[in-house]
Design a protein around this motif. Structure first.
Motif, short mmCIF file in Angstrom:
data_model
loop_
_atom_site.label_atom_id
_atom_site.label_comp_id
_atom_site.label_asym_id
_atom_site.label_seq_id
_atom_site.Cartn_x
_atom_site.Cartn_y
_atom_site.Cartn_z
N GLY A 1 0.83 -1.19 0.00
CA GLY A 1 0.00 0.00 0.00
C GLY A 1 0.87 1.24 0.00
O GLY A 1 2.09 1.16 0.09
N ILE A 2 0.22 2.38 -0.13
CA ILE A 2 0.97 3.62 -0.23
C ILE A 2 1.49 4.03 1.15
O ILE A 2 0.75 4.04 2.13
N ASN A 3 2.77 4.33 1.18
CA ASN A 3 3.39 4.80 2.42
C ASN A 3 3.11 6.30 2.52
O ASN A 3 3.84 7.13 1.99
N ARG A 4 2.01 6.62 3.23
CA ARG A 4 1.51 8.01 3.16
C ARG A 4 2.48 8.99 3.80
O ARG A 4 2.66 10.09 3.28
N ALA A 5 3.11 8.58 4.88
CA ALA A 5 4.04 9.48 5.54
C ALA A 5 5.15 9.86 4.56
O ALA A 5 5.52 11.03 4.43
N ARG A 6 5.62 8.84 3.85
CA ARG A 6 6.73 9.08 2.92
C ARG A 6 6.27 9.94 1.73
O ARG A 6 6.99 10.83 1.29
N VAL A 7 5.08 9.65 1.23
CA VAL A 7 4.55 10.43 0.11
C VAL A 7 4.47 11.90 0.50
O VAL A 7 4.89 12.79 -0.24
N LYS A 8 3.98 12.14 1.70
CA LYS A 8 3.80 13.51 2.16
C LYS A 8 5.16 14.20 2.29
O LYS A 8 5.36 15.33 1.85
N GLU A 9 6.08 13.46 2.86
CA GLU A 9 7.43 13.99 3.06
C GLU A 9 8.05 14.41 1.72
O GLU A 9 8.60 15.51 1.57
N ILE A 10 7.92 13.52 0.74
CA ILE A 10 8.50 13.82 -0.57
C ILE A 10 7.77 15.00 -1.22
O ILE A 10 8.40 15.88 -1.80
N ALA A 11 6.46 15.01 -1.08
CA ALA A 11 5.67 16.09 -1.68
C ALA A 11 6.12 17.43 -1.12
O ALA A 11 6.22 18.42 -1.86
N ILE A 12 6.42 17.45 0.19
CA ILE A 12 6.87 18.71 0.80
C ILE A 12 8.27 19.04 0.29
O ILE A 12 8.56 20.17 -0.11
N LYS A 13 9.12 17.99 0.25
CA LYS A 13 10.49 18.20 -0.20
C LYS A 13 10.54 18.72 -1.64
O LYS A 13 11.34 19.59 -1.98
N ARG A 14 9.66 18.21 -2.48
CA ARG A 14 9.67 18.63 -3.88
C ARG A 14 8.84 19.89 -4.11
O ARG A 14 8.64 20.29 -5.25
N GLY A 15 8.28 20.39 -3.04
CA GLY A 15 7.52 21.63 -3.18
C GLY A 15 6.15 21.44 -3.81
O GLY A 15 5.55 22.38 -4.32
N VAL A 16 5.67 20.20 -3.81
CA VAL A 16 4.33 19.96 -4.37
C VAL A 16 3.27 20.53 -3.44
O VAL A 16 2.27 21.09 -3.88
N ILE A 17 3.49 20.35 -2.12
CA ILE A 17 2.57 20.93 -1.15
C ILE A 17 3.36 21.73 -0.11
O ILE A 17 4.57 21.54 0.05
N GLU A 18 2.65 22.61 0.58
CA GLU A 18 3.28 23.38 1.65
C GLU A 18 3.29 22.53 2.91
O GLU A 18 2.35 21.76 3.16
N PRO A 19 4.37 22.64 3.67
CA PRO A 19 4.39 21.89 4.93
C PRO A 19 3.25 22.36 5.85
O PRO A 19 2.86 23.53 5.80
N GLY A 20 2.75 21.46 6.64
CA GLY A 20 1.77 21.84 7.63
C GLY A 20 0.34 21.89 7.13
O GLY A 20 -0.57 22.18 7.89
N VAL A 21 0.13 21.61 5.82
CA VAL A 21 -1.24 21.59 5.31
C VAL A 21 -1.89 20.27 5.72
O VAL A 21 -1.32 19.21 5.48
N PRO A 22 -3.05 20.34 6.36
CA PRO A 22 -3.69 19.08 6.74
C PRO A 22 -4.26 18.41 5.49
O PRO A 22 -4.94 19.06 4.69
N LEU A 23 -3.94 17.12 5.30
CA LEU A 23 -4.43 16.41 4.12
C LEU A 23 -5.11 15.11 4.54
O LEU A 23 -4.64 14.43 5.45
N SER A 24 -6.19 14.80 3.87
CA SER A 24 -6.85 13.52 4.15
C SER A 24 -6.04 12.40 3.47
O SER A 24 -5.20 12.67 2.61
N ASP A 25 -6.32 11.16 3.86
CA ASP A 25 -5.59 10.03 3.28
C ASP A 25 -5.70 10.03 1.75
O ASP A 25 -4.72 9.83 1.04
N SER A 26 -6.93 10.26 1.26
CA SER A 26 -7.09 10.17 -0.19
C SER A 26 -6.41 11.34 -0.88
O SER A 26 -5.93 11.20 -2.01
N GLU A 27 -6.35 12.47 -0.20
CA GLU A 27 -5.63 13.60 -0.79
C GLU A 27 -4.14 13.29 -0.89
O GLU A 27 -3.47 13.65 -1.86
N ILE A 28 -3.62 12.61 0.12
CA ILE A 28 -2.21 12.21 0.07
C ILE A 28 -1.98 11.23 -1.07
O ILE A 28 -1.04 11.36 -1.85
N ASP A 29 -2.90 10.26 -1.18
CA ASP A 29 -2.76 9.29 -2.27
C ASP A 29 -2.74 9.99 -3.61
O ASP A 29 -2.00 9.62 -4.52
N ASP A 30 -3.57 11.02 -3.74
CA ASP A 30 -3.66 11.74 -5.01
C ASP A 30 -2.38 12.47 -5.36
O ASP A 30 -2.16 12.81 -6.52
#
Lengths: 158, 719
Positions: B495-524
């Motif tokens: 399954g998707i490692n959501r913590a890791r996805v979020k971490e990478i998304a922040i690192k790559r500047g896809v999302i801003e840190p600290g934005v609350p995201l639902s599980d499905s939003e993280i998957d997206d």
């Protein structure tokens, strides 16, 4: 797209003559696919002023050109009495909005005279020559150039 | 195109079909759902490719196909068992064969080392215990067609290659008991062939009379060295169950009476113990015509086989013969039609549909009563038109099977590369979709499958640790659901490692840190551009183009993609695709008095802007606040030049759209008329490309409406 040259006028060619802003013009009958009454068009975004829009011609989308505006005359305010001449050159079809179709002429290619210099440059660009018939002057429109320039000016190309 | 090129093209088309057959068969054998039919089918596929390749002098293809065939032959005759290792080898061989076919067609260089490696392995597999392959395969000898050498061979022999379809000859099944049974023995003399007669034609004629079991006696075929190419060595025994008279049977041989020995004896009833020898025969001529040419194209096994045949007459079980006959009966009647013709037909039917709906509208406008004969007749017409449209669309529809089969190859290759053991389970291969949709699905699906194997499934040791079987499962299913086709690709990985996805998304500047995201939003976030969760960039996936490309290509097809994932249980991607590209689901809207169509796939939601939500930004720009974020408002009418002043957002309807890069925008239109399926018409044919317009369509009132190019309008707003 394959670009087929307009039918070459041979010895005895037939032409369709039509009126436009008080003058007479004609096109080679071999390029005419249909003549129909005016139907409201759907305007296209960012199109040049002489492109009236598109209509549905038996399921395909046909652009309609206000020939008067294209030749630099005042643009036409179409009514139910106006006529669209559907022409085809190569694979491309275009409708020409004109005031009325007047005649079918049979002419000899030799009788075509060069366009007089007095015509405006824009008009000369689309005219292949003029004909003198029974005291009338009829200008021969070269569809090649009309269609070609329409395609090139089809609005905002990226 | 000259005739030869046309024939060659047909050959390659058929190759594609044979390759698909081959792969289906091999996979069936792998899943142990096979019978002798399957193995025969597999053998036949390779054999046909070889035969055709020979005719076109595609030597490399012939050579490989021949070795492959030899191995398959041993499997077919039961001399070697198709164990897991052998199956894997055979599957890889089929991949190589497919590549060879492709290279033969399109040109290009094949990776020689790969071919020769597999070639060697196949040869080894065909020699159990050092037994030469050929001597181990007596039963197969008859169905052997000499390879390419036919064409390469000298011209001074006037042999014409003849391929006999066994199914034609062997046909039949059990003779009917009520009928008379004739036993015909037929022994052609060399003169028969010299007069350009052909045994196969006579056999076919016999078969036309009734149920015929044909057995060929090849015991007189001499050793190759002693063989007279113009001699006649074969004879046949035919058991014919038929209601014709003996004279009618004899009539078949009327013209060759003096050039052969024929005897016809009538048997009153069937002897159940009669055991005929339905040995399959490859050539009516006693061939091996390649004698003159001793090149590498004649495998030694030919010689060995001939010798073998001579020593030990072939004997196949009647059951095998029956099996061979079956596929011929099951063959579907199909025709090949030029795609242009089908498209023309589809266009015409599209026009018919528009015309019909215009007519209905006119009739309604004319105030004709609903129960009048005109209206009733029109209803019938409508029904018929819909049926015609559906049937015509069905012509273009093709099962997704070929593409699913291609994926099984992708799975094999990727699994090998990353060292995982993976099983691909497919369902709904018969689901039909428009041909163009299928073609354009190949790339996104390949990518998804690669991802599933590479990222989705855990490493074998991790799987064992998690208490899962070592072999991972990737499932691919297709199904029709409410006018769309749904394709799912799922794995039983971590399954998707959501913590890791979020971490990478922040690192790559896809999302801003600290934005609350639902599980499905993280998957997206997986679909965000440039996103790849693999920590190392592997050969297989993670080359920077990721799921965003997949999403874009699916959207370009008018489809949608979604993801769902359960930790520890795996990830599922769901594709929802239109059945055809000729029609589009659209929202019909009005803008400045014009009717426009917005593709439904782009639309997220629609809403009525309220005063406090709309904010000005700079000189002209306006944004709308929706659930805490500000989204740019775009006036479509102004953008398209339909009006010179921007409309008041409060009098408009906002259509929330999602374009490339997941950017949301709100398109302002004057009103929404409804949703409708529209037929897509090209604007470029007669006019040209227009900014902000994707295509045109014709609405029920016969007027043309333009279909909005949402991406272009949104992009145009930014620049």
């Amino acid at each position: 797209m394959m670009h087929v040259k307009e039918h070459d006028l041979s010895k005895n060619s037939e032409l369709i003559a039509f009126r436009l802003g008080g003058q007479e013009f004609c096109v080679d009958i071999m390029s005419v696919r249909d003549i129909r009454g005016w139907t409201p068009t759907t305007p296209l975004p960012h199109s040049p002023g002489y492109v009236k829009g598109v209509i549905n011609l038996r399921g395909s989308v046909l652009p309609v050109i206000d020939l008067a505006a294209r030749l630099g005359f005042r643009s036409t305010e179409p009514t139910a009495r106006h006529v669209i001449i559907v022409t085809q050159v190569g694979n491309q079809s275009v409708g020409l909005l004109v005031d009325a179709v007047s005649d079918i002429l049979t002419i000899n290619a030799d009788t075509i005279q060069p366009t007089p210099d007095v015509a405006s440059e824009l008009a000369r660009a689309f005219m292949k020559g003029v004909l003198a018939i029974e005291g009338r002057m009829i200008s021969l429109i070269g569809l090649d150039s009309v269609l070609q320039s329409t395609r090139e000016n089809s609005g905002f190309l990226n | 195109m000259d005739t030869m090129a046309a024939i060659k093209q047909t050959f390659f088309q058929e190759c594609e079909e044979q390759l698909a057959e081959l792969e289906t068969g091999l996979l069936a054998i792998e899943s142990e759902e096979h019978d002798t039919d399957t193995i025969n089918a597999v053998f036949r596929a390779v054999h046909s490719i070889k035969g055709g390749a020979g005719a076109f002098g595609l030597e490399e293809l012939v050579r490989f196909a021949h070795t492959f065939e030899t191995t398959l032959d041993l499997v077919r005759s039961g001399q070697i068992q198709p164990d897991a290792g052998l199956l894997k080898l055979m599957l890889r061989s089929s991949d190589i064969l497919a590549d060879l076919v492709r290279f033969s067609r399109d040109g290009g260089e094949m990776d020689e080392s790969r071919v020769s490696q597999i070639h060697e392995e196949l040869t080894r597999a065909a020699q159990p215990g050092g037994t030469p392959a050929a001597s181990a395969a007596p039963a197969a000898a008859p169905s052997f067609t000499p390879p390419a050498a036919f064409d390469a061979g000298s011209d001074d022999d006037d042999f014409v290659p003849i391929t006999i379809n066994f199914d034609d000859i062997l046909g039949g099944g059990e003779p009917a008991v009520e009928e008379q049974v004739f036993v015909v023995s037929f022994r052609p003399k060399p003169e028969l062939y010299a007069k350009a007669n052909d045994a196969i034609k006579l056999l076919r004629e016999i078969r036309a009379l009734g149920d015929a079991d044909v057995a060929c006696d090849i015991s007189e075929v001499p050793l190759l060295t002693e063989l007279d190419p113009e001699g006649a060595y074969l004879s046949w025994t035919i058991r014919l169950g038929s209601d014709v008279t003996e004279a009618q049977v004899r009539e078949v041989f009327e013209f060759v009476e003096f050039d052969c020995d024929v005897s016809v004896t009538a048997e009153p009833k069937v002897d159940p113990n009669f055991e005929f020898v339905p040995a399959p025969v490859a050539e009516t001529r006693e061939p091996v015509p390649a004698l003159a040419d001793d090149g590498p194209l004649i495998p030694e096994s030919v010689l060995a086989k001939i010798a073998q045949v001579n020593a030990e007459p072939a004997k196949a079980s009647p059951a095998a013969a029956a099996n061979q006959a079956q596929p011929a009966q099951q063959a579907q009647t199909t025709i090949r039609v030029d795609l242009d013709r089908v498209d023309r037909l589809i266009d015409l039917v599209g026009e018919l549909v528009i015309n019909q709906s215009m007519l209905s509208q006119r009739v309604t406008e004319a105030g004709i009563a609903r129960l009048s004969e005109v209206a009733v007749g029109l209803d019938d017409l409508e029904q018929l038109t819909r049926e015609i449209q559906d049937s015509v669309m069905a012509i273009r529809a093709q099962p997704v099977r070929p593409i699913f089969q291609r994926m099984s190859r992708v799975v094999r290759e990727v699994a090998d590369m990353v060292g995982k053991s993976v099983r691909l389970v497919t369902e709904g291969e018969n689901c039909e979709v428009d041909k163009t949709v299928i073609e354009r699905l190949a790339d996104p699906l390949t990518h998804m499958i690669r991802n599933a194997v590479d990222h989705g499934l855990e490493k074998p040791e991790d799987r064992i640790k998690a208490g899962k079987p070592e072999q991972g499962v990737v499932r691919m299913t297709a199904a029709h659901r409410s006018g769309r086709v749904i394709i799912e690709v799922s794995d039983d990985g971590a399954g998707i490692n959501r913590a890791r996805v979020k971490e990478i998304a922040i690192k790559r500047g896809v999302i801003e840190p600290g934005v609350p995201l639902s599980d499905s939003e993280i998957d997206d976030l997986i679909f965000a551009p440039g996103f790849s969760t693999a920590s190392t960039v592997s050969d297989v996936s993670g080359r920077g183009v990721g799921m965003d490309v997949v999403k874009r290509s699916i959207q370009a097809l008018g489809g949608r993609i979604s993801i769902s994932s359960k930790p520890g249980q795996g990830t599922t991607f769901t594709l929802s695709l239109p059945l055809t590209l000729a029609v589009l689901d659209g929202m019909v809207v009005t803008v400045a008095g014009q009717t426009l169509v917005v593709p439904l796939t782009a639309i997220v939601e629609t809403l009525q802007p309220k005063g406090p939500e709309v904010h000005g930004l700079g000189e002209r720009a306006k944004v709308i606040a929706i659930r805490g974020s500000f989204i740019p408002l775009i006036d479509v009418g102004y953008k398209l030049g339909y009006r010179y002043e921007e409309a008041d957002p409060l009098n408009s309807v906002a259509i929330m759209v999602e374009s490339e890069n997941r950017a949301q925008s709100a398109l302002m239109v004057d009103g929404i008329i409804g949703q409708q399926q529209v037929v897509i018409k090209s604007l470029e044919t007669n006019y040209g490309q227009v900014f902000g317009v994707a295509a045109a369509t014709i609405l029920g009132d016969g007027r043309v409406a333009v279909i909005l190019d949402v991406d272009a309008i949104v992009a145009g707003n930014r620049s």
